[in-house]
Every structure is written in C-alpha cells, then in structure tokens.
Scaffold this motif. Sequence first.
Motif, PDB file in Angstrom:
ATOM      1  N   TRP A 521       1.334  14.338   3.510  1.00 45.92           N
ATOM      2  CA  TRP A 521       1.226  12.930   3.865  1.00 45.92           C
ATOM      3  C   TRP A 521       0.689  12.080   2.700  1.00 45.92           C
ATOM      4  O   TRP A 521       0.911  10.865   2.654  1.00 45.92           O
ATOM      5  CB  TRP A 521       0.310  12.764   5.077  1.00 45.92           C
ATOM      6  CG  TRP A 521      -1.100  13.291   4.861  1.00 45.92           C
ATOM      7  CD1 TRP A 521      -1.534  14.568   5.016  1.00 45.92           C
ATOM      8  CD2 TRP A 521      -2.225  12.516   4.436  1.00 45.92           C
ATOM      9  NE1 TRP A 521      -2.861  14.667   4.711  1.00 45.92           N
ATOM     10  CE2 TRP A 521      -3.319  13.409   4.366  1.00 45.92           C
ATOM     11  CE3 TRP A 521      -2.423  11.180   4.127  1.00 45.92           C
ATOM     12  CZ2 TRP A 521      -4.583  12.996   3.991  1.00 45.92           C
ATOM     13  CZ3 TRP A 521      -3.684  10.768   3.756  1.00 45.92           C
ATOM     14  CH2 TRP A 521      -4.754  11.669   3.692  1.00 45.92           C
ATOM     15  N   SER A 524       3.477  10.116   0.626  1.00 43.79           N
ATOM     16  CA  SER A 524       3.907   8.816   1.155  1.00 43.79           C
ATOM     17  C   SER A 524       2.844   7.747   0.935  1.00 43.79           C
ATOM     18  O   SER A 524       3.161   6.593   0.601  1.00 43.79           O
ATOM     19  CB  SER A 524       4.217   8.948   2.655  1.00 43.79           C
ATOM     20  OG  SER A 524       5.258   9.881   2.866  1.00 43.79           O
ATOM     21  N   ARG A 527       2.872   6.553  -2.745  1.00 46.17           N
ATOM     22  CA  ARG A 527       3.989   5.668  -3.051  1.00 46.17           C
ATOM     23  C   ARG A 527       3.770   4.279  -2.463  1.00 46.17           C
ATOM     24  O   ARG A 527       4.132   3.265  -3.075  1.00 46.17           O
ATOM     25  CB  ARG A 527       5.285   6.284  -2.527  1.00 46.17           C
ATOM     26  CG  ARG A 527       5.705   7.527  -3.298  1.00 46.17           C
ATOM     27  CD  ARG A 527       6.973   8.140  -2.738  1.00 46.17           C
ATOM     28  NE  ARG A 527       7.389   9.282  -3.551  1.00 46.17           N
ATOM     29  CZ  ARG A 527       8.437  10.051  -3.278  1.00 46.17           C
ATOM     30  NH1 ARG A 527       9.190   9.785  -2.189  1.00 46.17           N
ATOM     31  NH2 ARG A 527       8.754  11.062  -4.064  1.00 46.17           N
TER      32      ARG A 527
END
Length: 732
Positions: A521, A524, A527
């Motif tokens: 996780w 993500s 990013r």
Amino acid sequence: MAAFLAFFLALSPVYFGAGSAAAQPPPGASPWVDEGASPWVEEGESKVRLIAAATTVDEGDSVSLGLELRMEPGWKIYWRSPGDAGLPPQVDWSGSANLAAVEISWPAPRRYSAYGLETVGYEKKVVLPVTARPQSQSQALALKARVDYLTCKEVCIPRRVNLAFDLPAGAGEPTSFAPLISRYRALVPGPHEDGEMAVERMEALGAGDKTRLRVTARSDRPFGSLDVFVEGPPGFWAGAPKLRVLAGGRVAVLTMAAGTGSVSAQRESKSVPLVGMPLTVTLVESSVESDVDSEFSPARALETRLVVAAGTETSGLGGFAWILAIALLGGLILNLMPCVLPVLSLKLLGVIGHGGGETGAVRRSFLATSAGILFTFMVLASLAAGLRMAGLSVGWGIQFQQPIFLAAMAVVLTLFACNLWGFFEIPLPGWMGDLALRYSGHSQGRPHSLEGQFLTGVFATLLATPCSAPFLGTAIGFALARGAGETYAVFAALGLGFAAPYLVIVAAPQLAVQLPRPGPWMVSLRRLLSLALALTALWLLSVLAAQLSVDATAFVAALLVALGVVLWGQAGEKPRFAMPRSVLRMAAVLLVVATPLAPGYFEETSLPPPQSGDDLWQPFARAAIPSLVASGRVVLVDVTAEWCLTCQVNKKLALDRGEVTRMIDNGGITAMRADWTRRDDDIAAYLAGFGRFGIPFNVVYGPATPRGMVLPELLTPARVADAVSRARALSE
C-alpha cells in the motif's frame, strides 16, 4: 551648567565693557572693509561681523544677511541647543532702525564629547543666516547688533561685541558674500520634500532612569555617518545615540538615553513621561572635516517634529528571553504554513516508514532530520550576518528572488517526485545517483539512511523560507537588526521550533514504531504524495516566469521534463530506451547540473504593476502616503511576492474578496500593493523601517495612525476592516 554660564555672563560688565568699546576694529587692525560687510570685531580667539547678500535694501519683503563667526583652531561656539553645557549666540537688535523682525537660522551642527559631557556646536567658522524684514523697503536699514556668545577650548570665555552695519535703499546688486550666505542657508536642516530622507518614527522605550528614545530614519540611498539631535520643552535632555543600519544602509535606528529633569527625578518617577511629547528631531549625515581652515559641512541634514509613540523594549536579558520564546513558537507554527505543506508528504512517509521498526533506529533517523533543520538555520543565520556586514539588504526568503535558486529547488523537487514515483528503485551509480537517492531517504536497501534524513531536514527548511507565520516576523526582525550573536541565537530558536515535531518522535519513538509496517500500500501512497511535490515544482516555475520570461521558464520546464523522462527511461530491469544505461545516467547528471544554470542565459523582464484581478489596487507609492493621510484618507499597503504562499492565501481569504474589496471599490480606502517578487531595495528599506525583514507585511495608515498600524501575518476580512476603522477614527 547653562544656568551658571548665564549668571556669569550677567555679572561680567568688565568683560562686556571691553567688548563694547570694540565697535570698530581694534588698533593695528586693517581699516579696509569688504563691501557688503561690517568691520571685523576681534576678541582674542574669535572675530565676528555682519555680511549681506545684496548692497542695498531692494523691493523684496526681506533682506538676506549673515552673522559670520571665526574661531582659532580648537575653539568652538554653540548651537541653539548646546547640550550638557554651553550657551548659544544671542543677538540684541534693539538699537536698529527700520527693522521690523529678525530670524536667525542654524546650520547643521556637530557633536563634541569630552569628560562625559555631550555638547553641540561649531568649530573654525560658521555663518548663521539672518532674515531681516524692514519696516519700509523704501528706506535704509541701519543695523545695530549686540552679540553675546561663548567660546570654549580647555576653558570657556564669554564674549560680547557690538556690530553696526547700514544698507541704503534703492536698487542694488549681489555682494561677494551672497554665495557664502546661500551655502550656509542650504546647510540649515529642514524637511526633504522629495522624500530622499525621512524620520519614520520616534518611540520611547523603558521607564524611569532607563528611559530611551529610538529614532528610525530611512533614505533612498545608504546613509553615511549619522547623528541625531533631539530638542524638547525646558528640562528635556537626550544623550548621544547608538547607531544601527539596516536594509543595506537605507534604514538607520538611533537609540539614546533621554528624559526630563534629573536622573534622580526619573528614578523616582517624578519626571514627565516622554510618550505623547512633541519633540524636534535634527538628523545630520556625514560629518566631514577637511583642512584646519575649513568649516564643518554635512552632506545631508533633516529637521522634523514628531510626537513620541510608545515603543517595545527588546533589550536586556528579559526582553531577549522573550524574543527567543517568540522565535521558538514561530518556528513551531511555521510547520503549518502553506509553504511547508509539500514537505508534509516527506514527513508523513518518514513516520509511516518506521512502522514496526526499532526505537533506536527511529531516534537516530529523526535526530538526523532535526540536525539538518538546525544546520540549515545556522547557514541562513551566517548568510544574513555576512550580507549585513557587507552592507547588503537581508530578509527572510530573499533567496526566492534569485532565478538560479528557483531552478535548483525545482530540480530537487523533481528528483523527490521521481523517486516517490519509483524511478529510482534501481540506484544510479556514481555520486549523482547516490545523492539523488539519499535526498529522498528511501533508496533501495537503505530506506532510512541518516544522510538522506539529514538532507530531508535541509530541504524542508529551504522550502519553508518563503512563508511567514505568527510571531516569526517579530523574531526575524529582532535577529536581523541586532548583532551576530543574537542573530545566531534567534535562528537557533527558530530551528528548534521548526524541528519540534521530529524531536517529539525522538523523545517518544514508540509513536512511530506502533504504526502499521510498510507494505504494497506504500507504493500507491508514495505516488499520490509525489503529486504534491510536482505541483510545488510547477509553482516555482510560475514564480520564475514572473522574474524572467515565459520563454525562459518554458526552457527550464523542458529540462525538468527531460530529466524525468531520462530517470524513467533507466528505471526497471532493462532500460526503456535503446541506449546503454550508462548514457542515460550521464544524461541525468548533465541535466541536474545544467538546469539551475539555465536562467543565467536569460535577461530579467520588466514586471508590470501588480494586479489583484481588477484595477482596485494601485502600485506602491511611498511618497504619496503622507499627503493622502493628511487629506483624511485611509491607506492600506500590501507587500507581497509571487513566491510568498502566505501572501497568496491572504489575498484569496481577505484582501481580494468580500468586505475589503467593497471598501476599496467604494473609495473608502486607497489600496497599494508592493511587489517584492524580485529584489527591490526600496521595498526592503520600507520593511526595515518597521523592523521587518520578511513578508507577508500589511500596514494601514490613517488620520489616527499616520505612522502606520502593522497587521498580523495571517489576515481575515474582519481584522482588516477593524484596522481600517481604527485608522480613520479621528476623521469620523
């Protein structure tokens, strides 16, 4: 001392009788008299005469004269306010004919310090300009002047001379003394209508026998050597000032002991308070002596009358401790300012990345970040002290006025964003790749390197400097107006406040350890947070466009995009381009080096007048403010910059909307905006005049606040409206 000398003069008929007999030159003196002058009357170490600018009484309302005094080397006479001892020249014109009125002007004096006494006067030679008004311009003017004066060297000698001088009526011509009288008349201090030099404010500090006066002056060019003479009602006194120059020498702060009555009366609180007292301030610049036969000739002099305001005393251990506390709090609040929001992504990843880790590693990591913050604050303090010693302007966030710095920060942000996006999962070999990875602190195999955490602290501090926060402006203003030791102490307190969230984790590492362990996780999240850094880079490019041009900014943006593409191309197990990985790595290094240098190849553009989205705001015109206030207007000044995010927030939330916009639109206030996006020494001097060196800065002038009322760093429409109401109070 002055009272004793006056008594001595009154009881000296022998001395004065000798002087009175000298109405003509003493035996042995030349009987020749210059046209347009009375004969010299010599009294030992000095001689006196009257001179005129014209040979006759013409049709004008007044006659320009001069009382010329010359002294032997080392002897002096006194100014109208002689200081701790002495008496000024006094002239009795009662024997004159056809004389209605006489006014004596006083050229700028110089200060003498000896045996603990401060006196004010003239050496060698002086001409006191005299304006005589005849009762009738069609009749001759017969002048009889009895001049009492005191000359001092190791001893003081009172003198009295009688002068006689006649000017016939009718048409005449200038005498050879006209230029001399004009030159000394030009040395008489007065207001500077062009605004090149002004006294901004006069404040009382302390109480009792610790009372001080603080005079703040500004100039459109750096001050030379400077002195100030303050005059008040009977019993008022002021000592020699201590001088500090700010804003590259364009702002001067002079602080001196002052009071009324004796020091013992002040100690017992029996003296009259200085706050609210009108005083006359004479500012004299560049006191220069040349050869022994020349006279004192100042470069510039200014005289004005001000009412003493209450000032804030920040000297002494108690005041300094309070400043340090303010700096600590300001640094802490700085973590919540808009400029720091992009760095919160790095802080968040730093905390989350320690989930399930060891407490010792957590402590070391956050100590390294704190060390990076403190190190950078000390570097900023060193730069500020160095620039100030070099006579240059200093301020909080002024590095954002440099295009090269903006481009360099955009490169660093691009590296951060690319790393968070995963372009650095395979380390670049060599020093460039290692440095880029360490910047993020999340390189493969070394997720929390101490070097990376240290550089994160450095980067967070640099990105925070364009923001101001409550209490920060006061602390920065104090630091940049004091000595190097105080500057370092205040910046250290700011750094501790800014590092406080990290130090909390150092003290309680279990707060980070108990978070969930990093997992898929996190990819993500990284990013998502990289977008904040990319947007910050775009903001820096918009500031660059305001300083240079759209073409220059587009070129820098193209280099940043190329850097991102190259980093993306070398990521993964195999390069995405048909070329060796080593070539891509070398290209990345060249782009990182070349991008910050690119702005140097473009010329700065001429900035248009700042706009708020309409035509309500006028460009800043400092010289127009006094006349606007005198006519009953309220003036709101906003000092802003494209790189100041707090300034932009203030515009969106308070200045360019709602009630404030309606007041401007209805003509209730005059709004001026000063744009500090690029270096501007006039704006820097304006800020320094208020003891401020950073923005946002907002001030309201009005009939009730002619010297300006400074607003807090964070604005609301209600705060601005309340300040406007208070500023116009006297006109309602």
